[in-house]
Design a protein around this motif. Structure first.
Motif, PDB file in Angstrom:
ATOM      1  N   LEU A  97     -72.030 -44.814 -28.845  1.00 36.45           N
ATOM      2  CA  LEU A  97     -73.346 -44.997 -29.457  1.00 36.45           C
ATOM      3  C   LEU A  97     -73.243 -45.763 -30.770  1.00 36.45           C
ATOM      4  O   LEU A  97     -74.137 -46.548 -31.107  1.00 36.45           O
ATOM      5  CB  LEU A  97     -74.009 -43.642 -29.686  1.00 36.45           C
ATOM      6  CG  LEU A  97     -74.578 -42.964 -28.430  1.00 36.45           C
ATOM      7  CD1 LEU A  97     -74.992 -41.530 -28.742  1.00 36.45           C
ATOM      8  CD2 LEU A  97     -75.771 -43.761 -27.893  1.00 36.45           C
TER       9      LEU A  97
ATOM     10  N   LEU B  78     -72.857 -45.568 -20.845  1.00 39.88           N
ATOM     11  CA  LEU B  78     -72.907 -45.959 -22.255  1.00 39.88           C
ATOM     12  C   LEU B  78     -71.985 -47.135 -22.551  1.00 39.88           C
ATOM     13  O   LEU B  78     -72.320 -48.004 -23.357  1.00 39.88           O
ATOM     14  CB  LEU B  78     -72.524 -44.776 -23.148  1.00 39.88           C
ATOM     15  CG  LEU B  78     -73.659 -43.899 -23.680  1.00 39.88           C
ATOM     16  CD1 LEU B  78     -73.099 -42.783 -24.542  1.00 39.88           C
ATOM     17  CD2 LEU B  78     -74.667 -44.723 -24.469  1.00 39.88           C
TER      18      LEU B  78
ATOM     19  N   GLN C  15     -78.042 -45.991 -21.956  1.00 39.41           N
ATOM     20  CA  GLN C  15     -78.078 -44.572 -22.327  1.00 39.41           C
ATOM     21  C   GLN C  15     -78.956 -43.835 -21.323  1.00 39.41           C
ATOM     22  O   GLN C  15     -80.131 -44.158 -21.162  1.00 39.41           O
ATOM     23  CB  GLN C  15     -78.610 -44.379 -23.742  1.00 39.41           C
ATOM     24  CG  GLN C  15     -78.556 -42.925 -24.211  1.00 39.41           C
ATOM     25  CD  GLN C  15     -78.903 -42.765 -25.677  1.00 39.41           C
ATOM     26  OE1 GLN C  15     -79.515 -43.651 -26.274  1.00 39.41           O
ATOM     27  NE2 GLN C  15     -78.503 -41.653 -26.270  1.00 39.41           N
TER      28      GLN C  15
END
Length: 592
Positions: free
Chosen positions: A25, A56, A61
């Motif tokens: 992330l 990811l 996501q």
């Protein structure tokens, strides 16, 4: 992160998934958001965790819905408030051989076996049809793996009473359904289990203790396979394979050993290994992968090696050949620029770990699989899942010719001092028309593959595209471009929806391979004319920022649109009074 590359580092993936998620992330703070429903015939918590990690790393996501244990069929057929309200973008049905209701025995008559098989298949078919009718989204279905035992030994695969035979026949029914239905895909756990090792894959301990459909360590491989299908659906595949030459496409160093001294062809085992790898690379072209060369070599030696009489690949198979003594990362940047592709579109195949490390460090988006031993090259590329194929259109089959043409056009540009003269020299003709049935698949494919020149990033299925085309309150246009070098196929798409006397542009995208040709001007001219003729007085456009589409942030400003709104996330709204629009009249002959 090396743990995602083949062979997978399952210990890291399973034990350090929270840390990995946090790091992924941080690397991509603006991932594509998707909702994925997992309907499981077994425990799916770890499947969802691992699938989330693999997605990811592809910039997606996922938010997950998971059915209760074993409730996959009930959720699909009768629904739940949670699933119905979830509105999934993708549905994954995670079943395996243990979810078969009945198997034949050695005493079951043939007619009864056939009836059992038809009933089992019908149960799944009813489920798929119910999901399609309700959710209109892609469905991924596991085929069936096999038990890690065979009651009748080798006879089990051909005797109609054998479980292996029964599962094989049932799989064939699944494949026929996939061939006949859009947005339905098979996750091939029959292959995955065989590749992993059926005895280990089907370790009964994990079923009886945890109700896992396979052993724990195999779950990352399963998740990787499903993630490959999903990232392909959303345009996250690699597009080009860049190859080294010496000890990658042939054995030896052509500059030192001479053309006669390199190992390629049927005469020696080593040469056969390299010939097989070249055949694999050549076959990739048939699914739309383009090939290029990045080699530290004199160009004459490189071409001599590719013209070896036993070479499977020849110079014409490559859209670009960089054979020089420049750093390979710089050559790869030049290839990307010539082909108008981002670095994350490339796989770099080189036997030298130092060269791979430099490219990986300087061009983070490039995949650099480990190539350890020529006999493993195919396995390393194939198991990497870089070129997963979910849709195969006619344009995919012409990719090499199209990119050759792009390179020729780039070379031709250098001969002209005036850019307008260069554009005229391309002798371009654009066909711009409302969406047509023959191009529905290609248009849908473009919405899922185009990331840079894509203003709203709306991803569409063929049903979505067909629905737009059929509704009277929509104006739809596709653009097809032909020049003197090649037919580039359908390269741009616009769709607008009526809101009073304003046409709201919900979709506008273009393939980067025709950038700076004036195709966007041709589309805007045609759109403005059609909208005005239909009685609209204004156009409203939208820009939704992503990590990849900053190039079109001010697209509408360039056509005289006024920015009317902008939020904290950078989403902007633009408006144009059609009466004030000045046509661009690009260097393109337009046919409508």
């Amino acid at each position: 992160m090396d743990c995602f590359n083949y062979p997978l580092d399952t210990e890291t993936l399973l034990r350090k998934k929270r840390r990995l998620r946090k790091e992924l992330l941080a690397q991509n703070p603006h991932p594509l958001q998707k909702r994925i429903a997992i309907l499981g015939g077994s425990t799916t918590n770890e499947v969802a965790d691992q699938l989330g990690l693999f997605l990811l790393q592809y910039g997606i996501q996922a938010e997950f819905y998971q059915s209760e244990y074993g409730q996959y069929w009930q959720d699909a057929m009768f629904g739940t408030p949670e699933l119905d309200g979830f509105h999934p973008d993708v549905i994954y049905i995670h079943t395996n051989w243990r979810n078969i209701i009945n198997f034949p025995t050695t005493a079951t008559p043939q007619a009864e076996i056939d009836a059992m098989l038809n009933a089992e298949y019908s149960r799944f078919e009813q489920m798929w049809q119910a999901l399609e009718a309700k959710f209109h989204c892609p469905v991924i279905q596991n085929n069936f793996d096999r038990p890690n035992y065979r009651l009748m030994g080798n006879r089990d695969i051909w005797d109609p009473h054998g479980r292996s035979n029964y599962l094989s026949r049932l799989n064939q029914c699944f494949y026929a359904y996939a061939a006949a239905h859009e947005d339905f895909y098979i996750n091939d756990i029959d292959y995955l289990s065989a590749d992993y090792g059926l005895t280990a894959w089907g370790d009964a301990f994990f079923w009886h203790m945890y109700k896992y459909a396979m052993c724990l360590d195999a779950i990352p491989s399963l998740a990787n396979s499903v993630a490959n299908i999903i990232k392909s659906l959303y345009g996250r595949n690699k597009k080009a394979l860049v190859l080294d030459l010496d000890n990658t496409l042939w054995g030896g160093i052509v500059g030192d050993d001479g053309v006669d001294g390199i190992a390629i062809g049927p005469e020696v085992p080593e040469g056969q290994v390299y010939a097989e790898f070249q055949s694999y690379c050549k076959a990739l072209q048939t699914i739309g992968v383009v090939l290029a060369v990045d080699s530290k070599n004199d160009e004459a030696n490189a071409l001599a090696g590719l013209n070896h009489p036993d070479s499977v690949l020849h110079p014409d198979d490559f859209v670009c050949i960089k054979a020089n003594w420049d750093p390979k990362d710089q050559n790869l940047k030049a290839i990307a620029a010539e082909l108008s592709l981002g670095a994350d579109s490339f796989v770099f195949a080189d036997d030298n770990p130092a060269e791979r490390a430099i490219v990986a460090a300087q061009l983070p988006g490039v995949a650099t699989p480990v190539l350890d031993g020529a006999e493993n090259y195919i396995k390393m590329l194939d198991h990497g899942g870089y070129f997963e194929t979910t849709i195969l259109s006619g344009d995919d089959l012409k990719k090499t010719a199209q990119y050759h043409a792009r390179a020729q056009a780039a070379q031709a540009q250098a001969a002209f001092a005036d850019y307008g003269q260069y554009l005229d020299s391309l002798e371009m003709t654009a066909t711009i028309r409302p969406f047509e049935a023959v191009y529905m698949q290609r248009i849908a494919q473009l919405t899922n593959k185009s990331n840079q020149f894509n203003l709203t990033t709306l991803r569409c299925t063929e049903d979505d595209i067909r629905s737009m085309a059929e509704k009277p309150d929509w104006i739809t246009l596709y653009g097809k471009l032909v020049d003197k070098f090649a037919d580039n196929g359908v390269v741009t798409v616009v769709a607008g929806q009526a809101q009073g006397q304003t046409l709201c542009l919900r979709l506008w995208l273009m393939s980067c391979r025709v950038l700076k040709r004036g195709m966007e001007d041709a589309m805007m001219d045609t759109l403005a004319a059609k909208a005005a003729a239909a009685g609209y007085t204004a156009l409203e456009g939208y820009y939704y920022p992503t990590a990849k589409n900053t190039m079109v942030r001010e697209f509408y400003a360039g056509y005289g649109f006024e920015k009317t709104a902008e939020d904290a996330d950078g989403n902007t709204t633009w408006r144009l009074d059609l009466a004030a629009y000045n046509p661009r009249c690009p260097h393109i002959k337009i046919e409508t």
